[in-house]
Enzyme design. Sequence first.
Site, mmCIF file in Angstrom:
data_model
loop_
_atom_site.group_PDB
_atom_site.id
_atom_site.type_symbol
_atom_site.label_atom_id
_atom_site.label_comp_id
_atom_site.label_asym_id
_atom_site.label_seq_id
_atom_site.Cartn_x
_atom_site.Cartn_y
_atom_site.Cartn_z
ATOM 1 N N ARG A 153 -4.071 -7.665 3.855
ATOM 2 C CA ARG A 153 -2.754 -8.321 3.823
ATOM 3 C C ARG A 153 -2.593 -9.255 5.019
ATOM 4 O O ARG A 153 -2.165 -10.396 4.886
ATOM 5 C CB ARG A 153 -1.636 -7.276 3.800
ATOM 6 C CG ARG A 153 -0.246 -7.891 3.995
ATOM 7 C CD ARG A 153 0.878 -6.898 3.753
ATOM 8 N NE ARG A 153 0.798 -5.696 4.583
ATOM 9 C CZ ARG A 153 1.649 -4.687 4.505
ATOM 10 N NH1 ARG A 153 2.631 -4.716 3.626
ATOM 11 N NH2 ARG A 153 1.521 -3.635 5.287
ATOM 12 N N TYR A 205 2.851 -1.215 15.660
ATOM 13 C CA TYR A 205 2.260 0.125 15.629
ATOM 14 C C TYR A 205 0.968 0.131 16.441
ATOM 15 O O TYR A 205 0.179 -0.808 16.386
ATOM 16 C CB TYR A 205 1.900 0.534 14.189
ATOM 17 C CG TYR A 205 3.048 1.021 13.319
ATOM 18 C CD1 TYR A 205 4.335 1.193 13.804
ATOM 19 C CD2 TYR A 205 2.823 1.314 11.975
ATOM 20 C CE1 TYR A 205 5.356 1.641 12.979
ATOM 21 C CE2 TYR A 205 3.836 1.764 11.148
ATOM 22 C CZ TYR A 205 5.100 1.925 11.654
ATOM 23 O OH TYR A 205 6.097 2.360 10.835
ATOM 24 N N ARG A 218 11.756 -4.008 8.896
ATOM 25 C CA ARG A 218 12.539 -2.858 8.413
ATOM 26 C C ARG A 218 13.563 -3.264 7.368
ATOM 27 O O ARG A 218 13.912 -2.488 6.483
ATOM 28 C CB ARG A 218 13.241 -2.169 9.585
ATOM 29 C CG ARG A 218 12.288 -1.561 10.594
ATOM 30 C CD ARG A 218 11.461 -0.455 9.996
ATOM 31 N NE ARG A 218 10.496 0.095 10.948
ATOM 32 C CZ ARG A 218 9.483 0.871 10.584
ATOM 33 N NH1 ARG A 218 9.301 1.205 9.321
ATOM 34 N NH2 ARG A 218 8.644 1.331 11.481
ATOM 35 N N GLU A 316 9.956 8.704 0.785
ATOM 36 C CA GLU A 316 10.308 7.398 1.341
ATOM 37 C C GLU A 316 11.475 6.842 0.526
ATOM 38 O O GLU A 316 11.534 7.047 -0.682
ATOM 39 C CB GLU A 316 9.084 6.483 1.257
ATOM 40 C CG GLU A 316 9.275 5.133 1.889
ATOM 41 C CD GLU A 316 7.958 4.329 1.907
ATOM 42 O OE1 GLU A 316 6.961 4.801 2.493
ATOM 43 O OE2 GLU A 316 7.945 3.244 1.315
#
Length: 326
Positions: A153, A205, A218, A316
Amino acid sequence: MSDHAVSLQPAAAPRVQYRRYDPAQPLPGNVLAAVVFTGTAARRDDPRIIEVGLTPLQGAGISEMWHAQETVRTAHEDAIRYAFDAEYLFGVIELDERRHGGIAGAAEAAYGAIRRFQQSKAHPYLLRVWNHFDGINRGAGDAERYRQFCVGRAAGLGDWQGKDYPAATAIGRRDGDPTLQVYWLAGRLAGRALENPRQVNPYRYPRAYGPTAPQFSRAMRVANGLVMLSGTASIVGHASHHPGDLRAQLDESLLNLRSVLEQAAVDLDRATLLKIYVREARALELVQSVLRAHLPDDVPRLILEGDICREDLLVEIEGVRTVGTD
Ligand code: 3EB
């Protein structure tokens, strides 16, 4: 109203609904996309229908329907099929991993195609992306398929949108089908990425979670009242919390969800549509009861069975906040 006055109006947001899908009825002309899930007999003659191979545990036969303001046009370009009006575009690409040497190659090809496609369009801004592929947790360490997907990606997408990455979802199927499916909403106007102060930005991350950090935000706020919340799990900072404890993970996910909604300054009410992904179907009743205890009754929700992108996560939640509910 003159054209000039119209151009000063903020663009109207697309409306999103959970609506029973009836294959006997053609989709209305202003539908950008109708997302349907496993078990729904969908008509294949309409390019706006997106079939997602996840099983609904609550909400069988329901479609997530995106309505534009105007009648849309549909077209395809290479592997991408899409529908659009003046403001928004909804696209889909489905690639066979085997033709791209695996999930990393397929993700790079899909995102490279999406980047080139969007950059050539009057709606260049990626606002929201969903990613589905088989066996997301298969493979150890950096060879895990989700981590390899992230590598591809990043290679395909690049940073042409700066740090305003789209809001996203990446959920695994369990059907053995080697298709990487990516579908997305893009807009004429850029969205604004929102952060969750309880969580590290995904693109920051640490290395421990894979060679390439995941590129998503987010949440994305669109100029005119549409807010799209990414898949939100039991992650605090960058670490997964409450391994093996679904109830605690759900509580933590709901705290994260509320935290992002607070950043977006929107309430959790009937205009906020939620999609909840759970790893284990047998957890359905527990999930339903926790959600009943925490959410107002009129918040629409779909519960789907699917694999979360970290093996230690059991649940999730994603959301979309629209203006108007019908
Ligand atoms: C997380 O917060 C959970 O890689 O596109 C959620 C939403 C997650 C999107 C993605 C991953 C993605 O890191 C996992």
